[in-house]
Write an enzyme that holds these catalytic residues in place. Structure first.
Site, PDB file in Angstrom:
ATOM      1  N   THR A  15       0.784  -1.289   0.134  1.00  0.00           N
ATOM      2  CA  THR A  15       0.145   0.023   0.081  1.00  0.00           C
ATOM      3  C   THR A  15       0.701   1.280   0.132  1.00  0.00           C
ATOM      4  O   THR A  15       0.652   2.256  -0.978  1.00  0.00           O
ATOM      5  CB  THR A  15      -0.878   0.047   1.267  1.00  0.00           C
ATOM      6  N   VAL A  16       1.808   1.332   0.975  1.00  0.00           N
ATOM      7  CA  VAL A  16       2.677   2.606   1.205  1.00  0.00           C
ATOM      8  C   VAL A  16       3.598   2.630  -0.037  1.00  0.00           C
ATOM      9  O   VAL A  16       3.692   3.643  -0.732  1.00  0.00           O
ATOM     10  CB  VAL A  16       3.251   2.658   2.421  1.00  0.00           C
ATOM     11  N   LYS A 107       7.881   1.057  12.058  1.00  0.00           N
ATOM     12  CA  LYS A 107       8.082   1.626  13.593  1.00  0.00           C
ATOM     13  C   LYS A 107       8.317   0.164  14.256  1.00  0.00           C
ATOM     14  O   LYS A 107       9.081   0.098  15.512  1.00  0.00           O
ATOM     15  CB  LYS A 107       6.663   2.084  13.938  1.00  0.00           C
ATOM     16  N   GLU A 131      10.469   9.382   9.400  1.00  0.00           N
ATOM     17  CA  GLU A 131       9.016  10.254   9.535  1.00  0.00           C
ATOM     18  C   GLU A 131       7.965   9.514   9.451  1.00  0.00           C
ATOM     19  O   GLU A 131       6.792   9.565  10.232  1.00  0.00           O
ATOM     20  CB  GLU A 131       9.115  11.450   8.229  1.00  0.00           C
ATOM     21  N   GLY A 136       1.730   8.851  10.577  1.00  0.00           N
ATOM     22  CA  GLY A 136       1.030   8.783   9.116  1.00  0.00           C
ATOM     23  C   GLY A 136       1.804   9.992   8.405  1.00  0.00           C
ATOM     24  O   GLY A 136       2.939  10.409   8.370  1.00  0.00           O
ATOM     25  N   ILE A 138       1.269  13.113   9.502  1.00  0.00           N
ATOM     26  CA  ILE A 138       1.771  14.221  10.360  1.00  0.00           C
ATOM     27  C   ILE A 138       3.276  14.353  10.310  1.00  0.00           C
ATOM     28  O   ILE A 138       3.865  13.509  10.849  1.00  0.00           O
ATOM     29  CB  ILE A 138       1.056  14.006  11.760  1.00  0.00           C
ATOM     30  N   ASP A 203       0.733  -1.457  18.008  1.00  0.00           N
ATOM     31  CA  ASP A 203       1.150  -0.266  16.971  1.00  0.00           C
ATOM     32  C   ASP A 203       1.634   0.779  17.530  1.00  0.00           C
ATOM     33  O   ASP A 203       2.398   1.759  17.374  1.00  0.00           O
ATOM     34  CB  ASP A 203       0.353  -0.566  15.762  1.00  0.00           C
ATOM     35  N   LYS A 207       5.143   3.378  18.191  1.00  0.00           N
ATOM     36  CA  LYS A 207       5.542   4.671  17.883  1.00  0.00           C
ATOM     37  C   LYS A 207       5.744   5.510  18.841  1.00  0.00           C
ATOM     38  O   LYS A 207       6.147   6.402  18.888  1.00  0.00           O
ATOM     39  CB  LYS A 207       3.863   5.206  17.141  1.00  0.00           C
ATOM     40  N   GLY A 307      -2.822   5.183   5.956  1.00  0.00           N
ATOM     41  CA  GLY A 307      -3.277   5.232   4.845  1.00  0.00           C
ATOM     42  C   GLY A 307      -2.371   5.574   3.796  1.00  0.00           C
ATOM     43  O   GLY A 307      -1.257   5.770   3.688  1.00  0.00           O
TER      44      GLY A 307
HETATM   45  N1  HSE Z   1      -1.756   0.468  11.093  1.00  0.00           N
HETATM   46  C1  HSE Z   1      -1.353   1.868  11.422  1.00  0.00           C
HETATM   47  C2  HSE Z   1      -2.534   2.756  11.840  1.00  0.00           C
HETATM   48  C3  HSE Z   1      -0.858   2.479  10.048  1.00  0.00           C
HETATM   49  O1  HSE Z   1      -3.671   2.174  11.732  1.00  0.00           O
HETATM   50  O2  HSE Z   1      -2.300   3.991  12.624  1.00  0.00           O
HETATM   51  C4  HSE Z   1       0.051   3.719  10.274  1.00  0.00           C
HETATM   52  O3  HSE Z   1       1.413   3.475  11.000  1.00  0.00           O
END
Ligand code: HSE
Length: 442
Positions: A15-16, A107, A131, A136, A138, A203, A207, A307
């Protein structure tokens, strides 16, 4: 003087990765005009060469061997977007050893192997940029590293997992079922490959570890962070929260306590947030991160936290920084740990008020027993609320009974709950949600 072409090796076209490729292609003229550096994607490593993709990529760019990226002398910068911590670890460390700056959004990799990777980066003088690893789209990493460089950071509090925020917002606002909301978040490309990391809080914890490392200048091992997820939040909790003037958010709390030890509170937990607070209005995939520094005061960062394109935006910002800094490698803004100590508080000592929802049998004296045990531990009750459930198969009526508790240490509450667990007529595992002490709206 014409700038030399900088060539990129892109690993990962999920995706990314596809978002990065598309944005580099579509905004190429703008990027070259602003950065004043010509660049091209030289090679892209993918897992499966034959996979059907939405984005059209010339075949000659593709390889299924990431080592080709590291070994190609024409490739200047490696962009790691394969995720996971096995191959990504091999790729990132091999790239740094080969003298190639790395851009990554990984991360989990930095949270688990940050100490080693940042050391390797510092020793080799080759930067790693990340970054996209938090928030995401930001620009929170750059802000902590550069824009807020003169500040001692006193707190970072916020919402930094888009998937869980999407689920909680859907449950709270639209009464959507947890599983339906999670499926939607996966379809929208917000969730991790393994979505349990989104809902179990890890997750956000990865971060948070990265943000805390940047704020306090030292790597922090994952066993130092206390993590609860959103899996056990029910619609009943949302109904009580609403009735009491709150909503529920999965918050990251990084807070320095001036208690003589300069210890840091570091945790991820679902929390009651008053409806009047700005974080209560952060819904869907949006993230918001409130950073307080001793010089700047309060700041608030808001944007899409997950996203394809928001994350691609963050990755490309790093690619441009990597290109620019390759002209002056000695001044690169990759992370250099500088602090010698960074003490993390035990969760037991962290304090807040609490919401606790018990399921109790409709029997005389049950409420009095609960209140007695709480009082034994010095825990005061500020409000109560209840609702009647239906009868169980034996004919016994069970009620949801909510206590709003005054501020006390987490450890003290757990001791009281352990005693309460021994009582008859109370179902095990009450729902415990912190009522977060937030700074007033900036
Ligand atoms: N799975 C992560 C989220 C993606 O929903 O924030 C972005 O790091």
């Amino acid at each position: 003087m014409t700038e030399q072409l900088i060539q990129l090796g892109l690993a990962g076209l999920g995706t990314v990765g596809s978002g990065v490729y598309e944005a580099l292609r579509d905004n190429n003229t703008l990027l070259e005009a602003r950065a004043k550096i010509p660049f091209a994607v030289k090679k892209i490593a993918v897992r499966d060469l034959d996979k059907k993709r939405d984005v059209i990529i010339p075949n000659e760019l593709l390889t299924d061997n990431w080592e080709e990226l590291v070994n190609d002398p024409a490739i200047d910068i490696i962009v790691e977007l394969i995720g996971g911590t096995t191959q990504a670890y091999q790729l990132v460390t091999a790239a740094l050893k080969a003298g190639k700056p790395v851009v990554t959004g990984n991360k989990a990799l930095l949270a688990e192997h940050g100490a080693e990777i940042f050391k390797l980066s510092a020793q080799s003088g080759i930067p790693i940029y990340f970054e996209a690893s938090a928030g995401g789209g930001i620009p929170i990493i750059h802000s902590l590293q550069s824009s807020l460089i003169c500040n001692h950071i006193t707190s970072i509090v916020g919402i930094i997992n888009g998937t869980s925020n999407y689920i909680l917002s859907s449950m709270g606002e639209d009464d959507t079922d947890y599983d339906v909301a999670l499926t939607q978040a996966r379809e929208l490309g917000f969730a991790e490959d393994d979505p349990t990391l989104d809902v179990n809080g890890w997750d956000a914890a990865h971060k948070a570890l990265i943000l805390a490392m940047l704020a306090f200048g030292k790597t922090i091992s994952p066993d130092k962070i206390f993590v609860n997820g959103i899996e056990n939040i029910s619609k009943k909790d949302f109904a009580f929260a609403k009735q009491l003037g709150y909503t529920i958010k999965l918050l990251v709390i990084i807070r320095k306590h001036e208690n003589g030890k300069d210890a840091i509170e570091l945790r991820v937990q679902p929390c009651f947030v008053p409806n009047s607070h700005i974080l209560a209005s952060v819904n869907g995939v949006f993230n918001a991160i409130a950073v307080t520094g001793d010089i700047v005061g309060e700041t608030l960062f808001y944007g899409r936290g997950a996203g394809k394109m928001p994350t691609a935006s963050a990755v490309i910002a790093d690619i441009i920084t990597a290109m620019r800094e390759s002209r002056h490698p000695e001044f690169h803004t990759g992370f250099h740990p500088y602090a010698t100590k960074c003490e993390i508080m035990s969760i037991e000592d962290t304090t807040s008020p609490y919401y606790v929802r018990f399921q109790v049998a409709d029997q005389p004296g049950v409420i009095a027993e609960l209140a007695r045990i709480l009082a034994l531990y010095g825990i005061g009750i500020s409000a109560t609320s209840s609702s009647k459930n239906s009868q169980d198969e034996t004919g016994m009526v069970w009620n949801d009974l909510v206590f709003m508790l005054h501020e006390c240490p987490w450890g003290q509450l757990q001791m009281a709950l352990n005693d309460i667990a021994e009582l008859a007529y109370i179902r095990p595992n009450p729902s415990v949600i912190r009522i977060e002490n937030l700074l007033p709206n900036p």
